[in-house]
Every structure is written in C-alpha cells, then in structure tokens.
Design a protein around this motif. Structure first.
Motif, mmCIF file in Angstrom:
data_model
loop_
_atom_site.group_PDB
_atom_site.id
_atom_site.type_symbol
_atom_site.label_atom_id
_atom_site.label_comp_id
_atom_site.label_asym_id
_atom_site.label_seq_id
_atom_site.Cartn_x
_atom_site.Cartn_y
_atom_site.Cartn_z
ATOM 1 N N PHE A 1 0.951 -1.308 -0.006
ATOM 2 C CA PHE A 1 0.111 0.076 0.052
ATOM 3 C C PHE A 1 0.750 1.208 -0.024
ATOM 4 O O PHE A 1 0.461 2.411 -0.067
ATOM 5 C CB PHE A 1 -0.886 0.033 1.227
ATOM 6 C CG PHE A 1 -2.061 -0.917 1.051
ATOM 7 C CD1 PHE A 1 -2.871 -1.029 0.443
ATOM 8 C CD2 PHE A 1 -1.648 -2.216 1.894
ATOM 9 C CE1 PHE A 1 -3.816 -2.071 0.496
ATOM 10 C CE2 PHE A 1 -2.590 -3.252 1.969
ATOM 11 C CZ PHE A 1 -3.780 -3.087 1.149
ATOM 12 N N GLY A 2 2.063 1.258 -0.064
ATOM 13 C CA GLY A 2 3.148 2.384 0.067
ATOM 14 C C GLY A 2 3.215 3.018 1.281
ATOM 15 O O GLY A 2 3.806 4.068 1.470
ATOM 16 N N GLY A 3 2.608 2.243 2.262
ATOM 17 C CA GLY A 3 2.726 2.968 3.692
ATOM 18 C C GLY A 3 1.426 2.547 4.683
ATOM 19 O O GLY A 3 0.531 2.010 4.161
ATOM 20 N N PRO A 4 1.376 3.141 5.816
ATOM 21 C CA PRO A 4 0.364 3.164 6.633
ATOM 22 C C PRO A 4 -1.208 3.466 5.984
ATOM 23 O O PRO A 4 -1.116 4.539 5.533
ATOM 24 C CB PRO A 4 0.513 3.816 7.967
ATOM 25 C CG PRO A 4 2.089 3.956 8.087
ATOM 26 C CD PRO A 4 2.453 4.138 6.386
ATOM 27 N N ARG A 5 -2.117 2.820 6.160
ATOM 28 C CA ARG A 5 -3.402 3.001 5.529
ATOM 29 C C ARG A 5 -4.434 3.143 6.864
ATOM 30 O O ARG A 5 -5.149 2.336 6.736
ATOM 31 C CB ARG A 5 -3.743 2.068 4.475
ATOM 32 C CG ARG A 5 -3.062 2.362 3.346
ATOM 33 C CD ARG A 5 -3.170 3.807 2.516
ATOM 34 N NE ARG A 5 -4.487 3.952 2.162
ATOM 35 C CZ ARG A 5 -4.946 3.485 1.143
ATOM 36 N NH1 ARG A 5 -4.474 2.634 -0.059
ATOM 37 N NH2 ARG A 5 -6.411 3.741 0.813
ATOM 38 N N PRO A 6 -4.552 3.877 7.472
ATOM 39 C CA PRO A 6 -5.434 4.169 8.656
ATOM 40 C C PRO A 6 -6.994 4.143 8.202
ATOM 41 O O PRO A 6 -7.819 3.829 8.845
ATOM 42 C CB PRO A 6 -5.173 5.410 9.418
ATOM 43 C CG PRO A 6 -4.173 6.126 8.703
ATOM 44 C CD PRO A 6 -3.688 5.286 7.586
ATOM 45 N N ASP A 7 -7.014 4.618 6.891
ATOM 46 C CA ASP A 7 -8.337 4.523 6.406
ATOM 47 C C ASP A 7 -9.158 3.306 6.156
ATOM 48 O O ASP A 7 -10.226 3.243 5.890
ATOM 49 C CB ASP A 7 -8.405 5.725 5.136
ATOM 50 C CG ASP A 7 -7.135 4.929 4.019
ATOM 51 O OD1 ASP A 7 -6.113 4.875 4.475
ATOM 52 O OD2 ASP A 7 -7.779 4.735 3.096
ATOM 53 N N LEU A 8 -8.334 2.270 6.095
ATOM 54 C CA LEU A 8 -8.510 1.180 5.569
ATOM 55 C C LEU A 8 -8.797 0.129 7.000
ATOM 56 O O LEU A 8 -9.095 -1.107 6.828
ATOM 57 C CB LEU A 8 -7.470 0.240 4.822
ATOM 58 C CG LEU A 8 -7.470 0.892 3.370
ATOM 59 C CD1 LEU A 8 -6.221 0.032 2.747
ATOM 60 C CD2 LEU A 8 -8.788 1.078 2.767
ATOM 61 N N GLU A 9 -8.235 0.788 8.039
ATOM 62 C CA GLU A 9 -8.513 -0.040 9.443
ATOM 63 C C GLU A 9 -9.869 -0.311 9.667
ATOM 64 O O GLU A 9 -10.624 0.568 9.577
ATOM 65 C CB GLU A 9 -7.505 0.699 10.360
ATOM 66 C CG GLU A 9 -6.372 0.738 10.219
ATOM 67 C CD GLU A 9 -5.586 1.400 11.228
ATOM 68 O OE1 GLU A 9 -6.051 2.208 12.424
ATOM 69 O OE2 GLU A 9 -4.143 1.674 11.255
ATOM 70 N N GLY A 10 -10.046 -1.357 10.453
ATOM 71 C CA GLY A 10 -11.389 -1.429 11.127
ATOM 72 C C GLY A 10 -12.196 -2.737 10.426
ATOM 73 O O GLY A 10 -13.186 -3.244 10.696
#
Length: 476
Positions: free
Chosen positions: A307-316
């Motif tokens: 993903f190129g880095g952290p993806r907090p928008d995809l968490e949960g």
C-alpha cells in the motif's frame, strides 16, 4: 554544573544516531539525533565508520547542551547487531578504521558462512547458536581475508565509539560479541575453534559483560561531546537488547514484541533455553539471566510494500482471511525456511480486505513466535510488551491484545538510547531496580474480544504445516 546527576545513552542505528541524557528518575532532559547514510548494492551494505563517530559527537553535544549542564555520571552505547569492521591502534587514534563498516544485513560472506557451518565450535551448539552469513563472524573472516596485516583487530560498531571515548582500545561486550562467536555461557572466545576457521586470537578484543566499566572519558574528546572528563564509560549491548531494557522486559516470564517492518521477540529466562530447531538464540544479561529471542522476517513491512505506507483509512474491516506477511523469500523465526513466501488463507475482495488480512497476519505471526517459545518450555506469563511502528495505531494495538489473548503494554518510550542510559545508571542497584525507578508506566490494553482470531490462527498454522515450513505440534 547544576548539581543534578544524569546518565547518557547512545543508540547507533542504521539510519541515525540518537543520544539522550536522563535524570535519576528517568526524565529525559536532553536529546540529540543525527542522520546516517550507507551504500547498498545487492548483498552489500556498508557505512563509513567515521560517519558514526561524527554523528555520535554531534548527537551527544546536542543532548548535553539541551540538558543544561547536569553532571553526567556515566554513559553506555548500543549498536546494530552483527555490524563489524577492522581497526588499528595508532598514535592519536585507538580505533582507526582499516575497512568500511559491514552492516548487520551485509550478506556477502557466503563462503565463510558455509565454512563455519561445516565445522562449528562445539560451544555454539551447546548454546543453541547457528551462525548465519549475516552474523559478524563470517563477515570478520571475509574482511580479514581481504585485509590481512599486522596490527588489525576486529571491532563492532560500538567498539570504535567506546575506544575513542576512553582514548585507548576498549574491550567489547559479550552481547555484541555473540554473533562474532563468543561463548555466551563462559563469556570467553573459543580461540582454538576461531583460529581453526581463520580468525587468529590477535584479531579479537578482550571481552567484558554489559554494564562493566570500560574506562573514563578522555580529555581529548570531553569538550567535543559535552561530557565531563573522567565520566564513566560502561559496556553496552546490541540495539535489540537496549530496546528491551527501555521496554522494561527484565524479569523471567516477561516477553516483548517489536512489531515493525519485521517482528522481533525477546524475553527473559533463568536458564539457557534449548531449541533443537536452532531459530532461538540467547544473550546473557548484565544480571546473569538469559534473554532469548528471535527475529522473524514477517511483519508490517508488507503493508508498505502493498500500500506504500500506513493506511489508517482501511483499518477496522472484519475479514475471514489472514496473510502470512513476508515481503521477500525466506523466514528465519519461529521456523526456518529458505522457500517461505507470503500467502493468504481465505478470500479477499478489495484493498480493505487485503489490508485487514495482512494486519491479522502480523498479529498471528507474533502469536506463533510466542507459541514457539512456550513449546520449548519457557514461561510466558501475563502481559506482553508491544513496541515498534504498530504502536502508532490504537487499532493495531487492540488487535494484538485480542489476537494474542493477553494484556498488551505499550512503554512510554522504548528507545535504545534510553535503555543504555538505564544500563549506565544501574551500578550496585542492579538493572531491574534501576529500570523501575527510571522507566515511566506503560499504557495497558486488556483484550476486549478473547478468541477473536483463534479460528484464523488454526487455519494459518495448518497451512504452514501443510506447506512443510512448520513442524507438527504447534498449539492452535
């Protein structure tokens, strides 16, 4: 001088050098950080040793300057495990580099590693050690064969720094020397075996335990570093052990998981663990206990790769799938396989599913590490301490608590430089008592949904066994 007493710690990492000055109660009153650069090309990974010294001097000057002039009573340093070079003692410089620094993951010493594997020292087998090509020992042989000559000696990354701090060749600590072939049980070099392999005794520094006094800050470097002439310089440890001290994981049965690009498990035991698979190895702690641990190639690095880095928008996202999170080929802990690659059990349909499956894989890889050490008969008691990049996300922390099925504690600061300040301060009080005084309370996360990932874990273990990478008998 203000009359306050403080302690300094230095952490030589891959990308930077960090220094801290901490007071008696652990309050950090000064920090300094300087970036490092290296050269990578295939299996080659080198750095300029002089850049380490310049960075340490500048980081210490910044930290002591910010601290405002307390009496720094002692200093300890840690470095990357397995990083090595050759140096010589000349007038005005007790550790002049003769070579570049071969970093912890430089993998060019393939032939030397094969020679070691064919005729290892018996003491290594007794301690559960199986030297690998990225360890310091094969790299020391590789360097010696290419740079023979009188006056040379093997030095670990921190040895260059401590030698210059005290103005004479410094002994090396048994923690950094572990991957250079030192016997962790006796704290000595197996000279006959090392000489047989091509590393003569004259090349090796003397050995001391972590926390032992190496010497005192030399007048020639006192002003440049901001340290007082005569400040105690004590033997440090590897960067992983330094972070373990900062995490407060110092008593038997306690374990820490450093979850970042990869996953590192470290714990404490009263006796030297025996691991017939050879994937677990143990450092000797300053208080004489054993610190078993292992480094898995699995980790959150796959999130960055995909993903190129952290993806907090995809968490949960809840998903009935799990990905064993390897970014390359091969695994080293809790099982060893040169063929292991990432795979997914279950169905994923979009980026949120893929992200959730990788997150579950990061957690369950850590659980597999804990189950491995428990299967060896080691105590795994109570809460697990969690450090590393995943602790930036509350979601990831809580997923670890649920997936591990136990309370998770996140230290206020798990910086190796702070760990070295604690080691420098330990003295007669001992490491455990000093850490209790200097380390701030951890944040605590109890599991909220016990059993949440149990079914996925059973499927993951089953697939690892079916692929022939993992042996039978892992609890699932």
């Amino acid at each position: 001088m203000t009359g306050r007493r403080a302690w300094a710690g230095v952490d030589l990492g891959t990308q930077s050098v960090r220094a801290v000055v901490a007071e008696e109660d652990g309050t950090v009153i000064g920090r300094g950080s300087v970036q490092l650069a290296g050269t990578r090309d295939g299996g080659r990974h080198e750095q300029d040793p002089e850049s380490w010294w310049r960075a340490v001097v500048e980081a210490l000057r910044r930290a002591t300057g910010e601290a405002g002039g307390p009496e720094v009573a002692g200093i300890a340093c840690c470095g990357t495990s397995g990083t090595i070079l050759l140096v010589e003692d000349v007038p005005g410089d007790p550790a002049r580099p003769l070579t570049r620094g071969l970093m912890y993951d430089d993998s060019r010493a393939t032939a030397e590693a094969a020679r070691i594997a064919a005729a290892p020292a018996p003491v290594w087998a007794a301690a559960g050690l199986r030297p690998q090509r990225t360890w310091a020992l094969p790299k020391a042989l590789w360097l010696h064969e290419r740079h023979p000559g009188p006056g040379a000696r093997v030095a670990h990354q921190v040895d260059l720094i401590t030698s210059r701090l005290i103005g004479r060749p410094a002994a090396t600590d048994t923690s950094n020397a572990l991957k250079t072939g030192a016997d962790p049980v006796t704290g000595t070099w197996p000279h006959e075996d090392l000489d047989r392999l091509g590393l003569p005794p004259a090349l090796l520094p003397s050995l001391v335990r972590p926390g032992d006094l190496l010497g005192h800050v030399d007048p020639a470097v006192a002003e440049a570093t901001g340290l007082r002439e005569g400040t105690r310089v004590v033997a440090g440890m590897t960067d992983g052990c330094a972070a373990q001290i900062a995490a407060g994981v110092l008593e038997p049965g306690r374990w820490s998981i450093a979850a970042g690009t990869t996953t590192v498990l470290k714990g404490v035991a009263d006796v030297l663990p025996a691991d017939p698979t050879g994937v677990l190895y143990s450092h000797r702690s300053p208080d004489g206990r054993w610190w078993p641990g292992g480094a898995s190639s699995a980790g959150a690095g796959l999130v960055t790769a995909v993903f190129g880095g952290p993806r907090p928008d995809l968490e949960g996202r809840e998903v009935d799938a799990v990905t064993y999170p390897l970014t390359g080929t091969g695994e080293r802990f809790p099982f060893q396989s040169g063929d292991a690659v990432a795979f997914t059990v279950g169905d994923v349909h979009d980026d949120a599913d893929r992200h959730a499956a990788i997150l579950r894989g990061v957690v369950l890889a850590a659980r597999l590490c804990l189950d491995h050490v428990a299967g060896l008969g080691l105590a795994v008691e109570g809460a697990v301490t969690l450090t590393g990049g995943v602790t930036r996300s509350e979601h990831w922390i809580r997923l670890h608590a649920d997936g591990l099925g136990r309370e998770v504690r996140v230290p206020a600061e798990a910086d190796g430089a702070l760990g070295m300040a604690v080691l420098a301060a330990a003295g007669a009080d001992g490491l455990v008592a000093t850490s209790r005084r200097m380390l701030a309370p951890a944040r605590v996360y109890p599991p909220e949904r016990l059993g949440r990932l149990d079914a996925l874990y059973a499927r993951l273990v089953g697939e690892l066994v079916a692929r022939g990478w993992l042996g039978e008998g892992v609890p699932a």
